[in-house]
Write a protein that holds these residues in place. Sequence first.
Motif, mmCIF file in Angstrom:
data_model
loop_
_atom_site.group_PDB
_atom_site.id
_atom_site.type_symbol
_atom_site.label_atom_id
_atom_site.label_comp_id
_atom_site.label_asym_id
_atom_site.label_seq_id
_atom_site.Cartn_x
_atom_site.Cartn_y
_atom_site.Cartn_z
ATOM 1 N N LYS A 114 -82.226 -16.739 30.153
ATOM 2 C CA LYS A 114 -83.080 -17.054 29.014
ATOM 3 C C LYS A 114 -82.712 -18.424 28.483
ATOM 4 C CE LYS A 114 -84.424 -15.338 24.415
ATOM 5 N NZ LYS A 114 -84.258 -14.230 23.428
ATOM 6 N N ASN A 115 -83.683 -19.327 28.523
ATOM 7 C CA ASN A 115 -83.470 -20.708 28.081
ATOM 8 C C ASN A 115 -82.269 -21.334 28.775
ATOM 9 O OD1 ASN A 115 -85.648 -20.453 26.260
ATOM 10 N ND2 ASN A 115 -84.305 -19.573 24.706
ATOM 11 N N GLY A 116 -82.126 -21.046 30.075
ATOM 12 C CA GLY A 116 -81.075 -21.635 30.883
ATOM 13 C C GLY A 116 -79.738 -20.935 30.807
ATOM 14 N N LYS A 117 -79.624 -19.870 29.998
ATOM 15 C CA LYS A 117 -78.353 -19.150 29.855
ATOM 16 C C LYS A 117 -78.479 -17.755 30.446
ATOM 17 C CE LYS A 117 -77.173 -21.594 25.569
ATOM 18 N NZ LYS A 117 -76.823 -21.443 24.127
ATOM 19 N N PRO A 118 -77.398 -17.268 31.107
ATOM 20 C CA PRO A 118 -77.461 -15.921 31.694
ATOM 21 C C PRO A 118 -77.730 -14.866 30.617
ATOM 22 C CG PRO A 118 -75.557 -17.127 32.505
ATOM 23 C CD PRO A 118 -76.124 -17.948 31.386
ATOM 24 N N LEU A 119 -78.682 -13.987 30.893
ATOM 25 C CA LEU A 119 -79.009 -12.922 29.953
ATOM 26 C C LEU A 119 -78.610 -11.559 30.503
ATOM 27 C CD1 LEU A 119 -80.427 -11.998 27.317
ATOM 28 C CD2 LEU A 119 -82.562 -11.870 28.637
ATOM 29 N N PHE A 120 -78.877 -11.342 31.795
ATOM 30 C CA PHE A 120 -78.540 -10.057 32.391
ATOM 31 C C PHE A 120 -78.427 -10.219 33.898
ATOM 32 C CE2 PHE A 120 -79.589 -6.031 34.416
ATOM 33 C CZ PHE A 120 -78.763 -5.148 33.743
ATOM 34 N N GLU A 121 -77.469 -9.470 34.461
ATOM 35 C CA GLU A 121 -77.347 -9.396 35.916
ATOM 36 C C GLU A 121 -76.900 -7.990 36.275
ATOM 37 O OE1 GLU A 121 -75.508 -11.774 39.788
ATOM 38 O OE2 GLU A 121 -74.916 -12.349 37.747
ATOM 39 N N GLY A 122 -77.586 -7.400 37.216
ATOM 40 C CA GLY A 122 -77.265 -6.040 37.620
ATOM 41 C C GLY A 122 -78.362 -5.479 38.479
ATOM 42 N N GLY A 123 -78.835 -4.284 38.143
ATOM 43 C CA GLY A 123 -79.891 -3.655 38.925
ATOM 44 C C GLY A 123 -81.019 -3.185 38.024
ATOM 45 N N TYR A 124 -82.185 -3.097 38.634
ATOM 46 C CA TYR A 124 -83.359 -2.616 37.911
ATOM 47 C C TYR A 124 -84.132 -1.695 38.831
ATOM 48 C CZ TYR A 124 -87.913 -2.483 35.619
ATOM 49 O OH TYR A 124 -89.075 -2.063 35.031
ATOM 50 N N GLY A 125 -84.428 -0.503 38.337
ATOM 51 C CA GLY A 125 -85.177 0.458 39.141
ATOM 52 C C GLY A 125 -86.481 0.823 38.477
ATOM 53 N N ALA A 126 -87.551 0.792 39.243
ATOM 54 C CA ALA A 126 -88.855 1.211 38.737
ATOM 55 C C ALA A 126 -89.121 2.635 39.187
ATOM 56 C CB ALA A 126 -89.934 0.264 39.246
ATOM 57 N N ALA A 127 -90.267 3.172 38.766
ATOM 58 C CA ALA A 127 -90.705 4.527 39.139
ATOM 59 C C ALA A 127 -89.634 5.555 38.775
ATOM 60 C CB ALA A 127 -91.058 4.568 40.623
ATOM 61 N N ASP A 128 -89.195 6.373 39.761
ATOM 62 C CA ASP A 128 -88.254 7.460 39.473
ATOM 63 C C ASP A 128 -86.878 6.940 39.055
ATOM 64 O OD1 ASP A 128 -90.215 9.241 40.114
ATOM 65 O OD2 ASP A 128 -89.549 9.512 42.178
ATOM 66 N N SER A 129 -86.551 5.707 39.413
ATOM 67 C CA SER A 129 -85.236 5.148 39.083
ATOM 68 C C SER A 129 -85.319 4.161 37.935
ATOM 69 C CB SER A 129 -84.645 4.448 40.325
ATOM 70 O OG SER A 129 -84.564 5.333 41.406
ATOM 71 N N TYR A 130 -86.363 4.324 37.099
ATOM 72 C CA TYR A 130 -86.608 3.343 36.051
ATOM 73 C C TYR A 130 -85.385 3.151 35.171
ATOM 74 C CZ TYR A 130 -88.589 0.992 32.040
ATOM 75 O OH TYR A 130 -88.830 0.104 31.042
ATOM 76 N N GLY A 131 -85.027 1.905 34.946
ATOM 77 C CA GLY A 131 -83.917 1.611 34.046
ATOM 78 C C GLY A 131 -83.151 0.390 34.505
ATOM 79 N N TRP A 132 -82.226 -0.002 33.653
ATOM 80 C CA TRP A 132 -81.386 -1.153 33.905
ATOM 81 C C TRP A 132 -79.947 -0.681 34.123
ATOM 82 C CZ3 TRP A 132 -83.450 -6.204 33.717
ATOM 83 C CH2 TRP A 132 -84.778 -6.291 33.254
ATOM 84 N N TYR A 133 -79.263 -1.324 35.050
ATOM 85 C CA TYR A 133 -77.890 -0.955 35.375
ATOM 86 C C TYR A 133 -77.064 -2.230 35.517
ATOM 87 C CZ TYR A 133 -80.238 3.419 36.573
ATOM 88 O OH TYR A 133 -81.004 4.549 36.524
ATOM 89 N N ASP A 134 -75.823 -2.176 35.037
ATOM 90 C CA ASP A 134 -74.974 -3.352 35.186
ATOM 91 C C ASP A 134 -74.460 -3.432 36.617
ATOM 92 O OD1 ASP A 134 -72.816 -1.582 35.436
ATOM 93 O OD2 ASP A 134 -72.247 -1.767 33.323
ATOM 94 N N LEU A 135 -73.642 -4.437 36.889
ATOM 95 C CA LEU A 135 -73.188 -4.652 38.262
ATOM 96 C C LEU A 135 -72.316 -3.522 38.778
ATOM 97 C CD1 LEU A 135 -72.424 -8.491 38.139
ATOM 98 C CD2 LEU A 135 -74.276 -7.353 39.380
ATOM 99 N N ASP A 136 -71.724 -2.743 37.842
ATOM 100 C CA ASP A 136 -70.907 -1.600 38.249
ATOM 101 C C ASP A 136 -71.735 -0.335 38.420
ATOM 102 O OD1 ASP A 136 -68.540 -3.109 38.199
ATOM 103 O OD2 ASP A 136 -68.354 -2.831 36.031
ATOM 104 N N GLY A 137 -73.032 -0.426 38.162
ATOM 105 C CA GLY A 137 -73.907 0.723 38.333
ATOM 106 C C GLY A 137 -74.070 1.592 37.105
ATOM 107 N N ALA A 138 -73.467 1.184 35.980
ATOM 108 C CA ALA A 138 -73.586 1.963 34.744
ATOM 109 C C ALA A 138 -74.928 1.678 34.075
ATOM 110 C CB ALA A 138 -72.440 1.629 33.796
ATOM 111 N N PHE A 139 -75.531 2.728 33.533
ATOM 112 C CA PHE A 139 -76.825 2.578 32.885
ATOM 113 C C PHE A 139 -76.702 1.663 31.669
ATOM 114 C CE2 PHE A 139 -80.099 3.990 29.832
ATOM 115 C CZ PHE A 139 -81.225 3.775 30.604
ATOM 116 N N ASP A 140 -77.633 0.727 31.543
ATOM 117 C CA ASP A 140 -77.622 -0.236 30.438
ATOM 118 C C ASP A 140 -78.809 0.057 29.519
ATOM 119 O OD1 ASP A 140 -76.549 -3.162 29.550
ATOM 120 O OD2 ASP A 140 -78.722 -3.029 29.306
#
Length: 248
Positions: A114-140
């Motif tokens: 966001k505006n050149g600065k890191p905002l988030f890095e990890g995983g994103y799942g759509a459909a049945d896996s909808y949600g955000w996860y950090d690099l360790d796999g924990a739900f965010d």
Amino acid sequence: MDEERTRFQKIVLLILAGMAVLFAVLTAVSRTQKGVYFEGALLRPSFPSENVTVYTGKAHGDPVTVTVTRDSAARATVEFSIRGVLDDVFVVEYPLEPVRTEYGHTVDGVRVTKNGKPLFEGGYGAADSYGWYDLDGAFDSSGFFTVRGGTSDPWYGFEVGKHYAMRFALGPELESRGSWGMYFMMLVCTLFAALDVAFPMSVFYLQHCCDVRDPEPSDFYLASQKVGWVVFLLLLLWGYCYALRVIP
């Protein structure tokens, strides 16, 4: 049930029929006007070039522009511009290397700046896996809820986060105003109102025939009935307008 109708009754019946037809046409037209829901408004899409989509409209009275530039298959630049409020530029990289979640399944990796600065890095799942996860796999769950209010400024506390950025980067679902279901509910109410206006004496007799012998309406009842028709007209108008503006 044949009753002689006064001029007032004919005017009310004409208005009821006119509202039913008018809002049927308006609803049909409104349903063709597609856009993206954003802060109570619909942003209309345009396509100035092959890889660029621009969504424009007004939210809380302020011009809003969201420009999505598809840089590559896995990278999109999303700029949110709200005049006098904010101008944020996001870069969404998705899908990247998969991330294994704490629930045992894998989701595609994502990186958002966001505006050149890191905002988030990890995983994103759509459909049945909808949600955000950090690099360790924990739900965010950060950013799902924001506290706003306490001021007359409708933008107080508002900020664009990773959820909005991802939504526009993936191509948001287009919606339209106007609910046919609510329109038909109002149409049924209109038909009942029209029956009462067209056959007031028959409706009166049906209401009282089982508990009163040879009922006759009083002058007060007849006057109140006319007032009720006007009030019901206004309520129906409000209901039609609401059905026209709602987003199903």
